[in-house]
Design a protein around this motif. Structure first.
Motif, PDB file in Angstrom:
ATOM      1  N   ASP A 143       1.803  60.110 109.665  1.00  0.00           N
ATOM      2  CA  ASP A 143       2.195  60.171 110.972  1.00  0.00           C
ATOM      3  C   ASP A 143       3.563  59.364 111.328  1.00  0.00           C
ATOM      4  N   VAL A 144       3.881  59.888 112.390  1.00  0.00           N
ATOM      5  CA  VAL A 144       5.420  59.208 112.857  1.00  0.00           C
ATOM      6  C   VAL A 144       5.190  57.844 112.805  1.00  0.00           C
ATOM      7  N   GLY A 145       6.304  56.812 112.601  1.00  0.00           N
ATOM      8  CA  GLY A 145       6.193  55.547 112.724  1.00  0.00           C
ATOM      9  C   GLY A 145       5.426  54.840 111.356  1.00  0.00           C
ATOM     10  N   SER A 146       5.225  55.690 110.284  1.00  0.00           N
ATOM     11  CA  SER A 146       4.253  54.953 109.115  1.00  0.00           C
ATOM     12  C   SER A 146       5.593  54.183 108.438  1.00  0.00           C
ATOM     13  N   ILE A 147       5.045  53.217 107.903  1.00  0.00           N
ATOM     14  CA  ILE A 147       5.788  52.670 106.914  1.00  0.00           C
ATOM     15  C   ILE A 147       5.426  52.561 105.427  1.00  0.00           C
ATOM     16  N   LEU A 148       6.147  53.051 104.688  1.00  0.00           N
ATOM     17  CA  LEU A 148       5.623  53.726 103.560  1.00  0.00           C
ATOM     18  C   LEU A 148       6.354  52.717 102.233  1.00  0.00           C
ATOM     19  N   ASP A 177       3.331  52.426  97.475  1.00  0.00           N
ATOM     20  CA  ASP A 177       2.502  51.499  97.256  1.00  0.00           C
ATOM     21  C   ASP A 177       1.613  51.294  98.315  1.00  0.00           C
ATOM     22  N   MET A 178       0.568  52.022  98.417  1.00  0.00           N
ATOM     23  CA  MET A 178      -0.257  52.359  99.535  1.00  0.00           C
ATOM     24  C   MET A 178      -0.932  50.962 100.076  1.00  0.00           C
ATOM     25  N   ASP A 179      -1.182  49.844  98.803  1.00  0.00           N
ATOM     26  CA  ASP A 179      -1.715  48.710  99.650  1.00  0.00           C
ATOM     27  C   ASP A 179      -0.512  47.874 100.306  1.00  0.00           C
ATOM     28  N   HIS A 180       0.543  48.218 100.238  1.00  0.00           N
ATOM     29  CA  HIS A 180       1.564  47.220 101.029  1.00  0.00           C
ATOM     30  C   HIS A 180       2.067  48.174 102.077  1.00  0.00           C
ATOM     31  N   SER A 181       1.733  49.295 102.405  1.00  0.00           N
ATOM     32  CA  SER A 181       2.255  50.151 103.197  1.00  0.00           C
ATOM     33  C   SER A 181       1.441  50.099 104.764  1.00  0.00           C
ATOM     34  N   ILE A 182       2.144  50.423 105.826  1.00  0.00           N
ATOM     35  CA  ILE A 182       1.349  50.394 107.188  1.00  0.00           C
ATOM     36  C   ILE A 182       1.617  51.877 107.493  1.00  0.00           C
ATOM     37  N   TYR A 183       0.328  52.477 107.813  1.00  0.00           N
ATOM     38  CA  TYR A 183       0.463  53.960 108.238  1.00  0.00           C
ATOM     39  C   TYR A 183      -0.819  54.586 108.580  1.00  0.00           C
ATOM     40  N   SER A 184      -0.504  55.770 109.489  1.00  0.00           N
ATOM     41  CA  SER A 184      -1.677  56.369 109.878  1.00  0.00           C
ATOM     42  C   SER A 184      -1.555  57.838 109.424  1.00  0.00           C
ATOM     43  N   ILE A 185      -2.792  58.273 109.439  1.00  0.00           N
ATOM     44  CA  ILE A 185      -2.912  59.805 108.999  1.00  0.00           C
ATOM     45  C   ILE A 185      -3.191  60.867 110.206  1.00  0.00           C
ATOM     46  N   ALA A 186      -2.859  61.964 110.297  1.00  0.00           N
ATOM     47  CA  ALA A 186      -3.094  62.789 111.502  1.00  0.00           C
ATOM     48  C   ALA A 186      -3.562  64.161 110.715  1.00  0.00           C
ATOM     49  N   GLU A 197      26.821  63.716 116.897  1.00  0.00           N
ATOM     50  CA  GLU A 197      26.509  63.438 115.732  1.00  0.00           C
ATOM     51  C   GLU A 197      26.261  61.626 115.855  1.00  0.00           C
ATOM     52  N   TRP A 198      25.228  61.041 115.029  1.00  0.00           N
ATOM     53  CA  TRP A 198      25.016  59.932 114.816  1.00  0.00           C
ATOM     54  C   TRP A 198      25.081  59.216 113.513  1.00  0.00           C
ATOM     55  N   ILE A 199      25.799  58.545 113.386  1.00  0.00           N
ATOM     56  CA  ILE A 199      26.213  57.891 112.188  1.00  0.00           C
ATOM     57  C   ILE A 199      25.310  56.386 112.146  1.00  0.00           C
ATOM     58  N   ILE A 200      24.307  56.127 111.050  1.00  0.00           N
ATOM     59  CA  ILE A 200      23.688  54.941 111.007  1.00  0.00           C
ATOM     60  C   ILE A 200      24.011  54.316 109.847  1.00  0.00           C
ATOM     61  N   GLU A 201      24.450  53.061 110.107  1.00  0.00           N
ATOM     62  CA  GLU A 201      24.472  52.087 109.120  1.00  0.00           C
ATOM     63  C   GLU A 201      23.183  51.515 108.594  1.00  0.00           C
ATOM     64  N   GLU A 202      22.644  52.056 107.436  1.00  0.00           N
ATOM     65  CA  GLU A 202      21.378  51.806 106.999  1.00  0.00           C
ATOM     66  C   GLU A 202      21.251  50.379 106.411  1.00  0.00           C
ATOM     67  N   PRO A 203      20.242  49.842 106.456  1.00  0.00           N
ATOM     68  CA  PRO A 203      20.001  48.387 105.773  1.00  0.00           C
ATOM     69  C   PRO A 203      20.085  48.250 104.437  1.00  0.00           C
ATOM     70  N   THR A 204      20.445  47.506 103.684  1.00  0.00           N
ATOM     71  CA  THR A 204      20.546  47.267 102.393  1.00  0.00           C
ATOM     72  C   THR A 204      19.472  46.587 101.730  1.00  0.00           C
ATOM     73  N   ASN A 205      19.307  46.602 100.494  1.00  0.00           N
ATOM     74  CA  ASN A 205      18.030  45.723  99.672  1.00  0.00           C
ATOM     75  C   ASN A 205      16.654  46.120 100.489  1.00  0.00           C
ATOM     76  N   THR A 206      16.384  47.390 100.766  1.00  0.00           N
ATOM     77  CA  THR A 206      15.164  47.811 101.249  1.00  0.00           C
ATOM     78  C   THR A 206      14.398  48.301 100.241  1.00  0.00           C
ATOM     79  N   ASP A 207      12.794  48.061 100.735  1.00  0.00           N
ATOM     80  CA  ASP A 207      11.753  48.920  99.572  1.00  0.00           C
ATOM     81  C   ASP A 207      10.994  49.370 100.535  1.00  0.00           C
ATOM     82  N   ALA A 208      11.244  50.057 101.743  1.00  0.00           N
ATOM     83  CA  ALA A 208      10.370  50.637 102.461  1.00  0.00           C
ATOM     84  C   ALA A 208      10.943  51.802 103.351  1.00  0.00           C
ATOM     85  N   MET A 209      10.105  52.863 103.500  1.00  0.00           N
ATOM     86  CA  MET A 209      10.841  53.877 104.441  1.00  0.00           C
ATOM     87  C   MET A 209       9.988  54.200 105.719  1.00  0.00           C
TER      88      MET A 209
END
Length: 329
Positions: free
Chosen positions: A284-289, A249-258, A220-232
């Motif tokens: 793809d993995v690592g994308s910030i949406l 909001d694609m204009d302010h996201s950092i992502y790649s497509i596979a 089991e891994w319990i993660i304390e998620e950061p608050t006041n976020t607007d990205a995943m």
């Protein structure tokens, strides 16, 4: 707070993961989430559970598989510029090193997700990895070996063609791990399916012992998620629904497509294993949406257009496993 289970895959026999092209001289270094979930669904079908495969894939989310070595659990770097510096060095002295980094040790990774800046010692950056502490000995997780083979033609009179094949060998204390949000009975089912998959093998050349592994249970891994976020941040491949895509909001996201596709290698019917699935684009993995709502994704059917009523659906899971982040995008 989020609760996940860590499933470690250990004691790998030589592994080759196809790149989606018709060449074997290079192997992918990780197993993507859609490949893993499809393999688990195929094992489930082989055990006679064939009527509800789509519902099965809808019932959980799973990350792609990432490397570990002993206590080091290494997670993918967020896409974009890493908020990392090296003590006593100028930016131009270490930026080339950071461009090679693909994975970060768990505790440092959590700090990056919380929006912290990391100041490291040079010895903490080892090739593809950023480690919790500097070490004098390089971290060895796996190594590759390329050998020459000869393809035997199916048609008489055709010439045999040589080709190169890459195996990946894991160190004895290393392997791959996945995260899943499955709990209780669903988690027990996934562990049983992983054990069966480990006996059967995953990847290319399973018939000669490739891609077999052991399963060490779940942590089991319990993660304390950061608050006041607007990205995943994505830890898996992801296919958005139409509503979700409109909310990002694609204009302010950092992502790649596979582009994901390949053969129907997991089919129980050998007559269908030469067929190519339909292809689908995934985040793809690592994308910030840049999005505030919960992402659920969808499961798609990539059954090719083939005139045979026996050809079954070919499901691919685009359900995301993702975490909220404070990284600037």
């Amino acid at each position: 707070m989020a609760v996940y289970s860590i499933i470690r895959l250990s004691n790998f026999s030589p592994l080759h993961i196809g790149t989606g092209r018709d060449n074997y001289d290079s192997s992918m270094t990780n197993l993507q989430s859609d490949t893993l979930t499809a393999a688990l669904a195929a094992v489930r079908a082989q055990q006679g559970e064939t009527d509800d495969l789509e519902a099965f894939l809808q019932s959980f989310s799973m990350s792609s598989a990432f490397p570990y070595s002993g206590r080091h659990l290494l997670l993918p770097v967020p896409q974009g510029r890493l908020s990392v510096s090296v003590r006593g060095e100028h930016d131009y002295q270490y930026r080339k090193l950071l461009k090679k980094v693909r994975y970060v040790d768990r505790s440092l990774w959590l700090r990056l997700l919380a929006g912290e800046h990391l100041e490291l010692d040079r010895g903490q950056i080892q090739g593809e990895y950023i480690l919790e502490e500097k070490t004098s000995q390089d971290l060895l997780i796996s190594k590759s070996q390329v050998s020459e083979r000869v393809g035997v033609p199916r048609d008489q009179g055709s010439k045999s063609e040589p080709f190169y094949f890459e195996w990946r060998f894991f160190d004895g204390n290393s392997g791959l791990f996945v995260l899943t949000d499955a709990q209780d009975e669903k988690l027990r089912e996934l562990l049983q399916l992983f054990e069966a998959l480990g006996q059967e093998g995953i990847g290319t050349d399973r018939s000669v012992g490739g891609g077999k592994f052991d399963v060490a249970g779940a942590e089991e891994w319990i993660i304390e998620e950061p608050t006041n976020t607007d990205a995943m941040m994505l830890l898996s491949m992801y296919i958005p629904t139409e509503d979700e895509l409109a909310a990002i909001d694609m204009d302010h996201s950092i992502y790649s497509i596979a582009l994901r596709g390949g053969f129907i290698a997991g089919s129980q019917n050998e007559d269908f294993r030469h067929l190519r699935k339909k292809s689908v684009y995934m985040f793809d993995v690592g994308s910030i949406l840049h999005v505030r709502q919960v992402l659920n994704g969808k499961v798609v059917n990539l059954r090719p257009a083939w005139n045979d009523s026996l050809l079954h659906p070919v499901y691919r899971s685009g359900k995301p496993l993702c975490l909220p982040v404070k990284i600037k995008v």
